[in-house]
Design a protein around this motif. Structure first.
Motif: not given
Length: 407
Positions: A3-13
């Motif tokens: 989930l940390a990696e997923i959250a990073t992707l959303f944070g980059a949007r």
């Protein structure tokens, strides 16, 4: 699923921009999407016309999850996980069918139409059949359309029911039948398929046949020609047909005018079905478009309803199901010709398949960077992606809270 990696992707949007590459291509993202998006949302599953009589069932897949919808002897429609409570086999094969009882083909465990376990051979004396019924899922119906939710606590459904019913009811889906169904395998991520289906920026050149009848240069509510739209709206008001728009962040519905001089959403703009679904206005009532996030849209005209469903299979594959519904009394070869009925949306879907697959191929490039959407031409694509990100971020926040509490 990290989930940390997923959250990073959303944070980059970046707001107003397409998604980061990993949100389209990463296998972990697909697993997240199934859990956080498809597993937590109301989904359009099909139509009551597909389970008309007691014992009729619709067996379908949500991604890799088998789902079963059955009409019981009490005339109630129920949804279940299509997984035998013995060792998990699929009870009813994909597609439509009818059965007096639901029997698993593996070891013949048998359930009634309410999901109750009736028979399980060679089990010990202390085995309790009542503890092993099919697991139910939430199911709601609105004006002949069926919606399912796999979450234990589904989102509120009351506003959709209240606002969509008067828009959809005139199209008589309770007295419809599925005249044709198709499945396209698209080698593209499901979000690219849906973004394509949520905008018409590409339609003028990508869909020359659709552009004849559909207002392809319109924005959110398809009112590109203000004078034409105003006349249409006044005529619908005189006929007593609501036009909307009605919406929440996860669904939208509105009736709009077809292009001037066009009376049907067909390959030539002329009616193709003699037996109408809605006889009000002599068949000239535009299209009532209704769309459900994350996966579907429908067009209901006086003649037919066309329904589009996009189901993720892998990060690189999406199955697009199309259903054409006509009046239950319409006779093929007498009231309509099947080839003509399905021509426009078949061509449009095949064109969209090529466009989405080409889009996916480009997103795989090491040079891909998310570009900005057009607020004028792509407002519904922006709406879809914004909803997706909000839904995902809400799930991530709940999971972080739950993990902190557990720790």
């Amino acid at each position: 699923m990290d989930l940390a990696e997923i959250a990073t992707l959303f944070g980059a949007r970046r707001p107003g921009h397409a998604l980061p590459q990993g949100l389209y291509l990463d296998p972990n993202t697909l697993a997240f999407d199934m859990t956080a998006i498809f597993g937590e949302s109301w989904l359009l599953a099909g139509f009551e016309a597909e389970v008309r009589a007691p014992g009729d069932y619709l067996s379908m897949m949500v991604g890799h999850w088998p789902i079963l919808i059955v009409r019981g002897r009490d005339d109630e429609i129920r949804g279940f996980h299509n997984s035998c409570r013995h060792r998990g086999s699929v009870v009813c094969p994909p597609g439509n069918g009818s059965a007096a009882r639901l029997t698993c083909p593996y070891h013949r465990w048998t359930y009634d139409l309410n999901g109750k376990l009736l028979a399980a051979g060679r089990m010990p004396d202390d085995f309790v059949k009542a503890d092993h019924g099919l697991r139910p899922i939430h199911l709601e119906t609105v004006a002949g359309a069926m919606f399912i939710c796999l979450s234990e606590t589904p989102p509120d459904f009351s506003t959709l029911r209240r606002q969509l019913t008067p828009l959809l009811a005139p199209h008589n889906l309770l007295h419809a039948k599925v005249a044709y169904q198709s499945t396209l395998v698209e080698h593209a991520n499901w979000k690219l398929v849906m973004e394509n289906g949520r905008e018409c920026y590409h339609c003028a050149t990508g869909h020359p046949e659709l552009a004849l009848t559909f207002p392809v240069n319109a924005s959110t509510y398809f009112d590109v020609d203000k004078e034409h739209s105003a006349g249409f709206n006044a005529r619908m008001a005189a006929l007593g047909l609501p036009i909307g728009p009605a919406e929440e962040d996860w669904w939208q519905a509105s009736r709009f005018a077809l292009n001037a001089g066009m009376t049907a959403m067909t390959i030539d703009g002329k009616p193709t079905v003699k037996k109408l679904m809605c006889e009000t206005g002599d068949g000239d009532i535009g299209s009532m478009r209704w769309a459900i996030e994350p996966h579907s849209f429908c067009h209901s005209t006086a003649e037919y309803t066309f329904a589009f469903f996009a189901m993720p299979i892998s990060p690189t594959e999406t199955h697009v199901i199309g259903k054409w519904l006509v009046h239950e009394d319409a006779v093929e070869g007498v009231d309509y010709e099947l080839d003509r009925l399905i021509d426009l949306w078949t061509r449009t879907n095949l064109q969209d398949k090529q466009l989405s697959e080409n889009n996916h191929a480009g997103v795989k490039s090491p040079g891909y960077l998310p570009g900005p959407y057009s607020p004028d031409a792509e407002p519904l694509a922006i709406r879809f992606v914004d909803w997706y990100c909000r839904k995902a971020e809400a799930y991530l926040a709940r999971e972080r809270g739950a993990r902190r509490a557990a720790a």
